[in-house]
Scaffold this active site. Structure first.
Site, PDB file in Angstrom:
ATOM      1  N   GLU A 106       0.844  -1.207   0.000  1.00  0.00           N
ATOM      2  CA  GLU A 106       0.000   0.000   0.000  1.00  0.00           C
ATOM      3  C   GLU A 106       0.878   1.257   0.000  1.00  0.00           C
ATOM      4  OE1 GLU A 106      -2.439  -1.475   3.342  1.00  0.00           O
ATOM      5  OE2 GLU A 106      -4.137  -0.981   2.055  1.00  0.00           O
ATOM      6  N   GLU A 126      -4.031  -9.470   3.779  1.00  0.00           N
ATOM      7  CA  GLU A 126      -4.868  -9.156   4.949  1.00  0.00           C
ATOM      8  C   GLU A 126      -6.057 -10.098   5.113  1.00  0.00           C
ATOM      9  OE1 GLU A 126      -3.544  -7.055   2.865  1.00  0.00           O
ATOM     10  OE2 GLU A 126      -2.684  -5.354   3.954  1.00  0.00           O
TER      11      GLU A 126
END
Ligand code: NAD
Length: 698
Positions: A106, A126
């Protein structure tokens, strides 16, 4: 102290992430990145910024040591950092090698340019913790690689090497040579050619048919994800990236993230993640305890377990000497191992050469003398103390000093086995689970006299052969089987009391177990449990007898291996079929015992089976057989098919609330069938419930 180092190289600033081992994005590092950008912006001589990690990792994502603490979300949180980088007025180039995962990816997506080594590992994992990428990953990735690829990556969490993205806008260049030099060169090019600040947020995430695509994806992901809410939320978030402006999409992502953080499924997955890391920590055996070198292994017994155990070591490239009593048994064992490798070759999972190389590491033998030089011997012979005695006496004679002598016994007293040798400190239990080449769990049984370095060696070796090792003290059945006996017992009693075979299994499977207790008994072989029960009846004459289960075994119905148990099986087929014969026996036994069958709810089935596990688990913990409740959970998650989304029996009990578990158990005590005191809450369970604490609370 973790930090980011700031340096200036000509007109290029370099921010080097330095939080070993994998540059977890802890608070200090996040601050360091923001400071670096601020410094670069303030320095007129600096024209561009390179963000680089180590060879091992650009960044592996969130700093797991901050998990669950307020630090994890303290400002600058990851979102703030990514936005800060993206809105920098000077171009930021991410230079990526090693792990670039989760928050690490990210962060890279917030940079204006990205270059990577071909084998850098790219992932948004995740979902494996029941979450979704919460720092813009679901919004930026689809804008670069398209909705379809992004959904695949985010929903699977799988790791993709950077080279697979060659030519995609995710990476501006794949770098074969030295990364740092290439990054500075790339940054210099950006400056000299006046290339623009490419912000991923300004791109449009496209799909030619978003409605159709997301409907299809929702259906397929929904069907696959069944008990897990996160994958569908990932799909929704990616859909927002395609259908909404960036800021709105970020709101969808944020809301979904906050929502998922509070789900029991995510709590369970995070519990499992941390519990797995804890299993190798042993209070009185520090991590720097010296270990013995294991270069070769002997396995005694080429039956079900011995063959599976051997494969583990062959796979790891460790030579194995397999000893059997007779040529016939030895041939059978070698053929069984060969068959596994042939199967792998046939399925394309292994090359023929590779399979041959593995088989070449195997030395079949009929004599214990061939074990004189091995570093570790694992005994997997018949489960009889007399047989174990003769084996260990022989091992004591032939094995070199310092060799580790291990037993795979499931039920026998390891201390007694150790006493057959003059070196009990070298004896340990290595309890594999069947099929031993596949099951992740390894119970490492620590005898009264087992030396610390032997224990440390076993734990290290478990990692080499890719097992989850959990330490257990010596008791009947160790952690896993001692608990499962109580669970099975409840299932069998409920069968006598009024539930049907099918109802019990369905209720437990609906709870999430891979297999109900009766199907599991049929798979394991009813004779094994029967032998244990017969021994226990002798040892404990007051014990409530499992009349029905005994009767089924008396009829020679041992489960799959005899074509009949609690179910019937067609030849060559493992499908469990309803058998009216069993219904008849059930009726007969109920009549004999004077039981008027009652309706048993699915809730009662689940509670009695699962709380039987919990209560025995608490007892095991109290006795110090297990080091911690989370170890017990790992035993159940990796060895017994306990639903992962429930986090293991002990975690599940804490989710239900220990006082509620105690209350439910007290309601069961009315049952006339129950062993007196059986539902008496274990002292530790009662204590923790009263204190309002979890099992592992200090
Ligand atoms: P098995 O009957 O399939 O194999 C035992 C093998 O040992 C046979 O091939 C036999 O010929 C050989 N053997 C017996 N005595 C020997 C000796 N003195 N020297 C050399 N070989 C000898 O049994 P198994 O299921 O593989 O179980 C082996 C051990 O593993 C037992 O202690 C059992 O409790 C334990 N165990 C079994 C399981 C399981 O699911 N089957 C799981 C965990 C542990």
């Amino acid at each position: 102290m973790s930090t980011a180092h700031y340096d200036v190289n000509g007109n290029i600033a370099v921010i080097r992430l330095d939080n070993p081992p994998v540059n977890g994005l802890g608070l200090e590092l996040r601050r360091g990145i923001v400071n670096g950008i601020q410094q670069a912006e303030a320095d007129n001589a600096v024209k561009a910024v390179v963000l680089i990690g180590s060879d091992r990792a650009f960044s592996g994502g969130a700093d797991i040591s901050e998990f669950g603490s307020p630090k994890a979300f303290a400002e600058p949180n990851l979102n703030t950092v990514v936005n800060y980088v993206e809105s920098s007025r000077k171009p930021v180039i991410a230079a990526i090698s090693g792990a670039c995962m989760g928050g690490g990816l990210e962060l890279a997506l917030g940079c204006h340019y990205r270059i990577a080594k071909p084998d850098a590992q790219i992932a948004l994992p995740e979902v494996k913790l029941g979450l979704l990428p919460g720092a813009g990953g679901t919004q930026r990735l689809p804008r670069l690689i398209g909705a379809e690829h992004a959904v695949n990556m985010i929903v699977s969490g799988s790791v993709v090497p950077a080279k697979q993205f060659k030519g995609s806008p995710l990476f501006d260049e794949i770098i074969d040579g030295e990364l740092f030099d290439a990054a500075v060169a790339y940054a210099t090019k950006v400056v000299s050619e006046g290339l623009p600040l490419k912000k991923v947020r300004d791109l449009k995430a496209k799909h030619p048919n978003p409605e159709g695509f997301f409907m299809f994806t929702r259906n397929t992901v929904g069907a696959m994800a069944k008990n897990y809410p996160a994958p569908l939320k990932c799909v929704e978030a990616v859909k927002a990236a395609v259908t909404m402006p960036f800021d709105k999409g970020m709101e969808v992502e944020r809301e979904a993230f906050v929502n998922l953080m509070q789900t029991p499924e995510s709590r369970a997955l995070r519990h499992a993640f941390f519990s797995e890391r804890l299993t190798s920590k042993i209070a009185d055996v520090p991590s720097d305890t010296p270990v013995r070198d294991i270069q070769s292994v002997g396995v005694i017994g080429g039956g079900t377990m011995g063959t599976g155990i051997s494969i583990n070591f062959l796979n790891a490239g460790i030579p194995v000497t397999l000893v059997e009593m007779k040529q016939e048994g030895l041939d059978r064992g070698v053929a069984a191992i060969q068959k596994v490798y042939e199967g792998r070759v046939k399925k394309g999972r292994m090359s023929e050469d590779d399979a041959k190389a593995k088989m070449a590491l195997l030395t079949p033998s009929l004599t214990y003398d061939d074990l004189s030089n091995v570093d570790l011997v694992i005994e997997a012979v018949f489960e009889e103390m007399g047989v174990k005695q003769s084996v260990f006496e022989k091992l004591d004679e032939v094995c070199k000093q310092g060799a580790i002598l291990a037993s795979n016994t499931s039920t026998l007293d390891l201390d007694k086995i150790a006493s057959f040798t003059k070196r009990p400190e070298d004896v340990i239990g290595l309890h594999f689970f069947s099929p031993a080449n596949i099951m992740k769990l390894l119970e490492v049984v620590r005898g009264e006299k087992t030396a610390k370095d032997v224990l440390a060696t076993a734990m290290k070796l478990a990692k080499t052969i890719k097992k989850t090792a959990v330490v257990s003290g010596v008791c009947d059945g160790f952690i896993g089987n001692r608990m499962i006996n109580q669970y099975q017992r409840e299932a069998l009693l409920m069968l006598e009391e009024g539930a049907s075979v099918q109802q019990i299994d369905k209720a437990i499977e609906k709870f999430g177990f891979a297999m109900g207790p009766l199907r599991m008994a049929d798979l394991a072989g009813g004779d094994i449990g029967w032998a244990i029960r017969k021994r226990q009846y002798q040892e404990n004459p007051d014990m409530v007898k499992m009349v029905l289960a005994d009767r089924i075994c008396e009829m020679g119905r041992y489960g799959q291996k005899t074509g009949a148990g609690f179910y019937r099986y067609e030849p060559g087929n493992r499908n469990a079929l309803h058998d009216p014969e069993v219904d008849k026996v059930v009726d007969e036994v109920r009549a004999e015992l004077g039981i008027k069958p009652r309706k048993i709810s699915n809730q009662e089935i689940v509670e009695r089976c699962v709380y039987a596990l919990v209560n025995e688990g608490a007892q095991i913990l109290d006795e110090g057989i297990a080091q911690r409740a989370s170890d017990i959970d790992m035993v159940y998650l990796t060895g017994y098919g306990f639903p992962v989304f429930r986090g293991g029996p002990m975690h599940y009990a804490e989710e239900v609330g220990l006082p509620n578990v105690v209350r439910a158990m007290q309601a069961f005590t009315e049952d006339r069938h129950t062993q007196p005191g059986f539902w008496e809450p274990a002292a530790l369970l009662a204590k923790r419930a009263e204190e309002g604490k979890g099992f592992d609370a200090k």
